[in-house]
Write a protein that holds these residues in place. Structure first.
Motif, PDB file in Angstrom:
ATOM      1  N   GLY A  42       0.776  -1.456   0.005  1.00  0.00           N
ATOM      2  CA  GLY A  42       0.056  -0.156   0.179  1.00  0.00           C
ATOM      3  C   GLY A  42       1.122   1.668   0.028  1.00  0.00           C
ATOM      4  N   ARG A  43       1.824   1.626   0.780  1.00  0.00           N
ATOM      5  CA  ARG A  43       2.490   2.375   0.792  1.00  0.00           C
ATOM      6  C   ARG A  43       3.226   2.379  -0.583  1.00  0.00           C
ATOM      7  NH1 ARG A  43       5.433   3.691   5.496  1.00  0.00           N
ATOM      8  NH2 ARG A  43       6.285   4.987   4.376  1.00  0.00           N
ATOM      9  N   ALA A  78       1.812   7.398  -6.746  1.00  0.00           N
ATOM     10  CA  ALA A  78       0.801   7.764  -7.033  1.00  0.00           C
ATOM     11  C   ALA A  78       1.370   9.223  -6.939  1.00  0.00           C
ATOM     12  CB  ALA A  78      -0.567   7.525  -6.377  1.00  0.00           C
ATOM     13  N   VAL A  79       2.081   9.510  -5.471  1.00  0.00           N
ATOM     14  CA  VAL A  79       2.335  10.800  -4.948  1.00  0.00           C
ATOM     15  C   VAL A  79       3.639  11.364  -5.812  1.00  0.00           C
ATOM     16  CG1 VAL A  79       4.016  12.606  -2.945  1.00  0.00           C
ATOM     17  CG2 VAL A  79       2.152  10.624  -2.783  1.00  0.00           C
ATOM     18  N   LEU A  87      -8.315   4.219   0.373  1.00  0.00           N
ATOM     19  CA  LEU A  87      -7.684   4.568  -1.266  1.00  0.00           C
ATOM     20  C   LEU A  87      -7.271   5.893  -0.442  1.00  0.00           C
ATOM     21  CD1 LEU A  87      -8.298   2.083  -3.464  1.00  0.00           C
ATOM     22  CD2 LEU A  87      -6.266   1.962  -2.010  1.00  0.00           C
ATOM     23  N   ASP A 140       0.233   9.971   2.885  1.00  0.00           N
ATOM     24  CA  ASP A 140       1.109   9.895   2.697  1.00  0.00           C
ATOM     25  C   ASP A 140       1.698  11.176   2.163  1.00  0.00           C
ATOM     26  OD1 ASP A 140       1.494   6.665   2.953  1.00  0.00           O
ATOM     27  OD2 ASP A 140       1.030   6.839   0.953  1.00  0.00           O
ATOM     28  N   ALA A 144      -5.426   6.918   2.325  1.00  0.00           N
ATOM     29  CA  ALA A 144      -4.035   6.405   2.717  1.00  0.00           C
ATOM     30  C   ALA A 144      -3.278   7.196   1.909  1.00  0.00           C
ATOM     31  CB  ALA A 144      -4.187   5.054   2.230  1.00  0.00           C
ATOM     32  N   LEU A 145      -3.795   7.357   0.945  1.00  0.00           N
ATOM     33  CA  LEU A 145      -3.065   8.000  -0.291  1.00  0.00           C
ATOM     34  C   LEU A 145      -2.864  10.280   0.449  1.00  0.00           C
ATOM     35  CD1 LEU A 145      -1.575   9.027  -2.836  1.00  0.00           C
ATOM     36  CD2 LEU A 145      -3.645   9.642  -4.043  1.00  0.00           C
ATOM     37  N   GLY A 191       0.937   4.027  -2.983  1.00  0.00           N
ATOM     38  CA  GLY A 191       0.771   5.095  -2.721  1.00  0.00           C
ATOM     39  C   GLY A 191       2.068   6.150  -3.252  1.00  0.00           C
TER      40      GLY A 191
END
Length: 322
Positions: free
Chosen positions: A130-131, A137-138, A197, A204, A200-201, A134
């Motif tokens: 997940g991290r 995505a960042v 989701l 981050d 979580a994003l 993320g």
């Protein structure tokens, strides 16, 4: 008393192993891309030939500047990836992974190759799935915003260069219906999962921006990556005497790369090339000179780094770094 040999399960006939099937898909995709490029080259051969001849007579000093800028894109990408995570990543392996990701990105469409390499790298560094997703995505979001910031910075220096195209009403209606459909699906049974989701994003994003060094690395690397790609095209344009100012060339590159993203070919091959040549030629550059500038840009950012990049990818995977 003899020991029986371990039983080997036969592989069913007609069903290749998963790794073989994946290789077949990759080879097939690469062949399709090469066929499309061969068709485009044959159709516009006089322009391509003229551009290649002009490139052989280009200014070697400016080509060297373009080569230095192209090499700088990999540390910039590594800096942005480091800025997307709170944990400290191994520096040399991170830069090598970006070099390998650049090569992989030209074998699979829509950034899948680079995303897969970076995802495996982050997982090998101990980040959970997940991290890791993320962080990608960042980094991707920062890259998109950085291109928009550069466009906004360059537009005042190039008045009238970019024009908003007239979009047919049918297209606007289709986009609106698609957006409403996605919103309806997201608001239904998928909403709890989408909300988790997004939460979580955003966590981050907040964690990265709570550390000034990480935020500076994320945005500095993202802006540097886009600016260095612009610099490569500007330098090659100077080498082949492209009759356009540097801000216009940079702005046309950013706009063309955004338009080419709508056609997810591997590394933008074909789509970015055509969009760049068309944009440069429409802005007043001779077709052969525009083709020469794009060929030089591709030579420095794709074709020359591709063999060592694939070799780096193989070495990293063999050493379990990916």
């Amino acid at each position: 008393m003899t020991q029986d040999a371990p039983e080997v399960l036969p592989v069913p006939a007609g069903r290749p192993a998963p790794r073989v099937r994946g290789l077949v898909w990759q080879v097939g995709l690469l062949v399709c891309v090469l066929l499309v490029l061969a068709y485009l080259t044959q159709r516009y051969w006089p322009t391509v030939r003229g551009g290649a001849v002009r490139l052989t007579e280009a200014d070697q000093g400016w080509l060297s500047v373009g080569a230095v800028a192209a090499v700088g894109t990999w540390p910039a990408a590594a800096l942005a990836q480091q800025g997307a995570v709170v944990e400290r990543l191994p520096g040399l392996r991170l830069v090598a992974a970006q070099f390998a990701a650049c090569a992989a990105n030209h074998l699979l469409p829509a950034g899948i190759g680079a995303g897969a390499v970076n995802l495996r790298f982050l997982l090998r560094c101990g980040l959970p799935m997940g991290r890791s997703a993320g962080a990608l995505a960042v980094k991707g979001g920062a890259g998109g915003v950085s291109k928009l910031l550069l466009i906004a910075l360059l537009v005042p220096f190039c008045p009238g260069l970019l024009r908003v195209p007239e979009v047919p009403l049918v297209w606007l209606t289709g986009v609106l219906c698609a957006a409403l459909l996605i919103a309806a699906v997201a608001a239904g049974p998928l909403w709890p999962r989408c909300r988790r989701l997004l939460s979580a994003l955003m966590a981050d994003v907040r964690a990265v921006h709570a550390r000034p060094r990480r935020a500076a690395a994320l945005w500095g690397g993202s802006l540097g990556f886009a600016a260095l790609h612009c610099a490569v095209l500007v330098a090659v344009g100077r080498a082949v005497a492209l009759p356009l100012p540097a801000p216009e060339v940079a702005l046309l590159y950013l706009a063309a790369s955004g338009a080419a993203a709508l056609l997810p070919t591997p590394g933008g091959l074909g789509s970015l090339d055509a969009a760049l040549v068309l944009a440069l030629a429409t802005s007043g550059a001779p077709a052969a000179t525009a083709a020469s500038a794009v060929l030089g840009y591709r030579m420095l950012t794709v074709w020359l780094p591709l063999p060592p990049g694939l070799l780096t990818l193989a070495v990293l995977m063999r050493r379990k770094a990916l």
